[in-house]
Design an enzyme around this catalytic site. Sequence first.
Site, PDB file in Angstrom:
ATOM      1  CG  PHE A 129      -2.023   1.068   1.138  1.00  0.00           C
ATOM      2  CD1 PHE A 129      -3.097   1.114   0.348  1.00  0.00           C
ATOM      3  CD2 PHE A 129      -2.015   2.099   1.940  1.00  0.00           C
ATOM      4  CE1 PHE A 129      -3.999   1.918   0.060  1.00  0.00           C
ATOM      5  CE2 PHE A 129      -2.920   3.366   1.537  1.00  0.00           C
ATOM      6  CZ  PHE A 129      -3.961   3.152   1.033  1.00  0.00           C
ATOM      7  CG  ASP A 201      -0.308  -2.785   6.727  1.00  0.00           C
ATOM      8  OD1 ASP A 201      -1.405  -3.135   7.026  1.00  0.00           O
ATOM      9  OD2 ASP A 201       0.199  -1.769   5.908  1.00  0.00           O
ATOM     10  CE1 TYR A 226      -9.655   2.172   6.658  1.00  0.00           C
ATOM     11  CE2 TYR A 226      -8.377   3.272   8.320  1.00  0.00           C
ATOM     12  CZ  TYR A 226      -8.692   2.621   7.036  1.00  0.00           C
ATOM     13  OH  TYR A 226      -7.565   3.104   6.302  1.00  0.00           O
ATOM     14  CE  LYS A 227      -8.520  -1.184   4.375  1.00  0.00           C
ATOM     15  NZ  LYS A 227      -7.671   0.000   4.903  1.00  0.00           N
ATOM     16  NE  ARG A 375      -9.984  -3.184  -2.659  1.00  0.00           N
ATOM     17  CZ  ARG A 375      -9.380  -2.522  -1.667  1.00  0.00           C
ATOM     18  NH1 ARG A 375      -8.314  -2.732  -1.308  1.00  0.00           N
ATOM     19  NH2 ARG A 375     -10.196  -1.319  -1.338  1.00  0.00           N
TER      20      ARG A 375
END
Length: 416
Positions: A129, A201, A226-227, A375
């Site tokens: 990322f 990560d 938050y995912k 995605r």
Amino acid sequence: MNQREEALAFDAADPLAPLRDQFALAPNVIYLDGNSLGVPPAAAAQRAQTVIGAEWGEGLIRSWNTAGWFSLPRRLGNKLATLIGAAHNEVVVTDTISVNLFKLLSAALRMQDKRDPKRRVIVSERSNFPSDLYIAQGLIKLLDRGYALRLIDDPSELPAALTDDVAVAMITHVNYRTGYMHDMAAVTKLIHDRGALALWDLAHSAGAVPVDLNGVGADCAVGCTYKYLNGGPGSPAFAWVPHRHQGDFEQPLSGWWGHRAPFAMDPTYAADDGIGRFLCGTQPMVSMALVECGLDVFLQTDMQAIRKKSLALTDLFIELVETRCKEFPLELVTPRAHAQRGSHASFEHPHGYEVMQALIARGVIGDYREPHVLRFGLTPLYTRYVDVWDAVEHLRHVLAHETWRAPEFAARGAVT
């Protein structure tokens, strides 16, 4: 029985199905973007009202003590620990992934510098990322001590990249774009065998796949809430440091919440003895309080049950896309092998952005990542098998009728 009826039968037999009722799902929407932003737990609205109206509105400053605000980052960390193979008082919920990565990468480099000063390389993946790479680049510039970032283009290149000048390997467990998942145990062992530290990560792992940080002997990790953990937009992230490293890891953001006695108001910084040293400034209580709502749903099941359904959902999604949409230029970029797959499925299409916007207009919300990647996040706590079937039917319609060619679907928003 047709395929949709089979999907409904899977839902009827799904042991996780009752947990869906604990989420505030929008009607007439198939939400397949929980890998980017999870849906709100049903309890979140009431929790926010309590924090704002009672704890803040009535308790005011007293709520740092009476409502447990001060201890909340550690308390949430201990709840989250059960999902990632961490021990009690090894996780703290605070700040963002980027800020926490800056802390932990700095601490790991400093510890390695004391052990072996010739180690001046950070290894990562070019497909990591971007924010992770930006933090590493900024830290290298800030330190100005000859550090370098070495990027690999394929996991097979990692062994050759781990030369005797490598200090830290900064690896994302599940790739944000493709869903490729590393073998954390094997990669951590390889990193350690080459004398480097393993920083993971877990942004697309926590709450999505089983993780055993202590079991594999990792050195530190960051992740977000938050995912898959459904903490809310921009909810605080987390940092994990095992007990064996907490005394040696010195993070540079020495704010007062990381002090061992913050209200002594001592002008000299003295770090907390444990995981508290990875805090920095005053914590955002409203958003942090909502994190607990999502974690409490996870604590009603276990990661093995979640993983079993995740694999079933992604298998079904991939199968349906490849059979019902086989005449269209869709290319799977997510690994088929279970051991190498996270909880989202990604397909490339030459007009991926427009196709996704057309899907969203039909109430199927996934997301898009450059280049050309559609995605789809399959989140076992609230995604149903019938959602998968219906989503693919919408995708087939968008492609067959070329509705994605409408000009409005080419307009780019600030967030894609």
